[in-house]
Enzyme design. Sequence first.
Site, PDB file in Angstrom:
ATOM      1  NE  ARG A 301      42.642  -1.592  -2.273  1.00 49.33           N
ATOM      2  CZ  ARG A 301      43.526  -1.972  -3.184  1.00 49.33           C
ATOM      3  NH1 ARG A 301      44.811  -1.953  -2.907  1.00 49.33           N
ATOM      4  NH2 ARG A 301      43.117  -2.367  -4.365  1.00 49.33           N
ATOM      5  CE  LYS A 323      30.779  14.564   9.751  1.00 52.16           C
ATOM      6  NZ  LYS A 323      29.437  14.953  10.242  1.00 52.16           N
ATOM      7  CD  GLU A 365      30.561  25.600  13.917  1.00 53.69           C
ATOM      8  OE1 GLU A 365      29.886  24.950  14.746  1.00 53.69           O
ATOM      9  OE2 GLU A 365      30.258  25.677  12.706  1.00 53.69           O
ATOM     10  CE  LYS A 414      33.284  17.262  15.914  1.00 51.58           C
ATOM     11  NZ  LYS A 414      33.181  17.824  14.589  1.00 51.58           N
ATOM     12  CD  GLU A 424      27.243  12.534  11.421  1.00 50.84           C
ATOM     13  OE1 GLU A 424      27.835  12.212  10.390  1.00 50.84           O
ATOM     14  OE2 GLU A 424      26.946  13.709  11.714  1.00 50.84           O
ATOM     15  NE  ARG A 428      30.782  11.889  15.388  1.00 52.67           N
ATOM     16  CZ  ARG A 428      31.825  11.935  14.580  1.00 52.67           C
ATOM     17  NH1 ARG A 428      31.796  12.701  13.500  1.00 52.67           N
ATOM     18  NH2 ARG A 428      32.884  11.232  14.816  1.00 52.67           N
ATOM     19  CG  ASN A 432      23.330  18.386  13.076  1.00 54.65           C
ATOM     20  OD1 ASN A 432      24.263  18.862  12.438  1.00 54.65           O
ATOM     21  ND2 ASN A 432      22.817  17.198  12.833  1.00 54.65           N
ATOM     22  CG  HIS A 435      25.161  23.247  12.335  1.00 55.14           C
ATOM     23  ND1 HIS A 435      25.480  23.828  13.538  1.00 55.14           N
ATOM     24  CD2 HIS A 435      26.298  23.239  11.597  1.00 55.14           C
ATOM     25  CE1 HIS A 435      26.775  24.145  13.530  1.00 55.14           C
ATOM     26  NE2 HIS A 435      27.295  23.799  12.362  1.00 55.14           N
ATOM     27  CG  HIS A 439      23.362  23.044   7.264  1.00 53.75           C
ATOM     28  ND1 HIS A 439      23.333  21.850   7.959  1.00 53.75           N
ATOM     29  CD2 HIS A 439      24.649  23.440   7.251  1.00 53.75           C
ATOM     30  CE1 HIS A 439      24.563  21.541   8.345  1.00 53.75           C
ATOM     31  NE2 HIS A 439      25.374  22.493   7.931  1.00 53.75           N
ATOM     32  CG  HIS A 451      29.350  26.863   8.454  1.00 51.87           C
ATOM     33  ND1 HIS A 451      28.230  26.103   8.202  1.00 51.87           N
ATOM     34  CD2 HIS A 451      29.875  26.380   9.608  1.00 51.87           C
ATOM     35  CE1 HIS A 451      28.103  25.190   9.147  1.00 51.87           C
ATOM     36  NE2 HIS A 451      29.089  25.341  10.011  1.00 51.87           N
TER      37      HIS A 451
END
Length: 558
Positions: A301, A323, A365, A414, A424, A428, A432, A435, A439, A451
């Site tokens: 946990r 994340k 990035e 960031k 998010e 946030r 993107n 992106h 994507h 990527h």
Amino acid sequence: MHDNVILTGFMGTGKTTVGRLLAARLGCEFVDTDDLIVARAGRSVADIFREEGETRFRAREAEIAAELAGRRGLVVATGGRLMLDPDNAAALGATGPVFCLSAEPTDILTRVGAEADKRPLLSGDAPEARVRDLLHRRAAAYARFRPVETSGRAPEEVAEVIVALLAANLYESIPVRHPGGSYDVVVGENLLSDVPRSAGIDGPAAIITDDRVGPLHAAKIRMRKSGFNEPDTGSGPDKPGLSGVPILTMPAGERHKTLDTVRELYDGLLDAGLGRDATVIALGGGVVGDVAGFVAATYLRGVDFVLCPTTLLAMVDSSIGGKTGVDLPRGKNLVGAFKQPRLVSADIAVLATLPADEFTAGMAEVAKHGLIADPVLWQRLMAEEWRIDPRRLANERLLRADLQTLVARAIRVKRDVVEEDPYESGRRAVLNLGHTFGHAVEQVSGYAIRHGEAVAMGLAAAAHLSAALGECSPSLPDQVEAGLARLGLPARIPPMLDPAALHAAMGSDKKKKAGRLRFVLIRDIGDIVIRDDVPAAAVMAVLERVRGDIAPAPSLRE
Ligand SMILES: NC(=O)c1ccc[n+]([C@@H]2O[C@H](COP(=O)([O-])OP(=O)(O)OC[C@H]3O[C@@H](n4cnc5c(N)ncnc54)[C@H](O)[C@@H]3O)[C@@H](O)[C@H]2O)c1
Ligand SMILES: [Zn+2]
């Protein structure tokens, strides 16, 4: 004889005072370049300006810089503009770390105050406006060097700050606040050996890495407190290289960012007998960080988590914001958790072993973060040659210093976004940028396009869409495309990828709302806007427009 320490910064930031104190603290000789010039010329700086002209003064500065570059063990306070000359910066920057002292304009005026008449650049009316204007114009050039704020600090305190940064090999420590507390992202060189101490790990731990990074770097993480020992030189990467600290090695690559890998890592932790007081140390790129973070979030946990990112992308992007997760056969990042680390240690030195194309992909990035919120970062990207062989980082100090500047600035962009929106739910989305297109490119190419490259194409497409919708000047797309090309990144979507298929892939994205798409658009470098009402036809027109051959692979400069 140790390295030089160079101080630069605007006039009135205290370079000479701090430099003297610093030299005393470090037991070094102190040199002030202006004093040296005055002593040799036998007249004041103002007189040299008046009688010989500024050009001759700059030539004198260049002579001094070349001369001091041949010496070591100095603390050098440089004249306000000396280090803004690229040759001077290259010569002195190769001899040791460069710190840029900064101060508020009002403090600068107070400090310069009495001697304003001796400062030719400040003579005339409205000195404060003049200072602000000069600071603004030099911001990008000074931004090359590591910043040290002096306003609100006594010179002794500034000297102590520098001594502490030098002692820890740190460029900068960037705090990140989140709902449960905060952690630091530290940027510097050769930090790995210090990670257990700086993360405050004093219990059991395990290193999770992949089979490319582990053999290169895992042995550098050493513990000085209980639980870790010096590395046991004979051991291979899969055996516990540090006695008592298991190194769990997953196969490298996105293909292995799966629940199967997670299950194997749980077994590894159990085999090692690690309990809830354990710390998971992730050493690797974004894949290792995402997998290890998910393991740390869920094992028993949840146990403590420390990130040591080893790709440019992981340093500036995936390691910040908490994340974590893995892919499912049906899609990327479909299972995950928020897990905040205790420390992120971005060690620039490990990038020297990164393949060149991974380095370049990470630059996409960095560019994205400049476009989102930091025009100075974009200017720094454009001011140097970044199509480099990362191996050069091993022995070029100035290159490492310049890269640390980029990484630290990109991290701050960031950080500012995730602090505002930790789970998010809104802001946030700005991350993107590029992106939504990117994507789709990745997906339609069957992930044959990396990527970072897909993101670069997406950034260019976003710029074209922004211009088409009247959000930015018509010249911005060219500027963005030229910038990406300079970084060795492709700005055009390969013609083999069908625009209709790309469009459909974007439509399947969750961002679609009643035939209209949500896009992050660029208003200017460092200024973006989100629009929910982008007509599908405008997107389709851009997809047709940005098709073209991928730029040839970057030629690496020696
Ligand atoms: N969590 C987030 O917020 C977030 C954000 C962006 C991306 N990501 C994830 O990050 C992943 C991509 O990360 P990445 O680009 O770092 O890829 P990666 O982790 O696959 O690393 C790329 C390759 O470089 C190797 N490598 C890494 N560091 C090295 C080094 N110093 N020397 C030599 N080789 C090295 C790796 O073994 C791998 O083969 C994706 O899975 C993506 O979903 C997550
Ligand atoms: Zn990305």
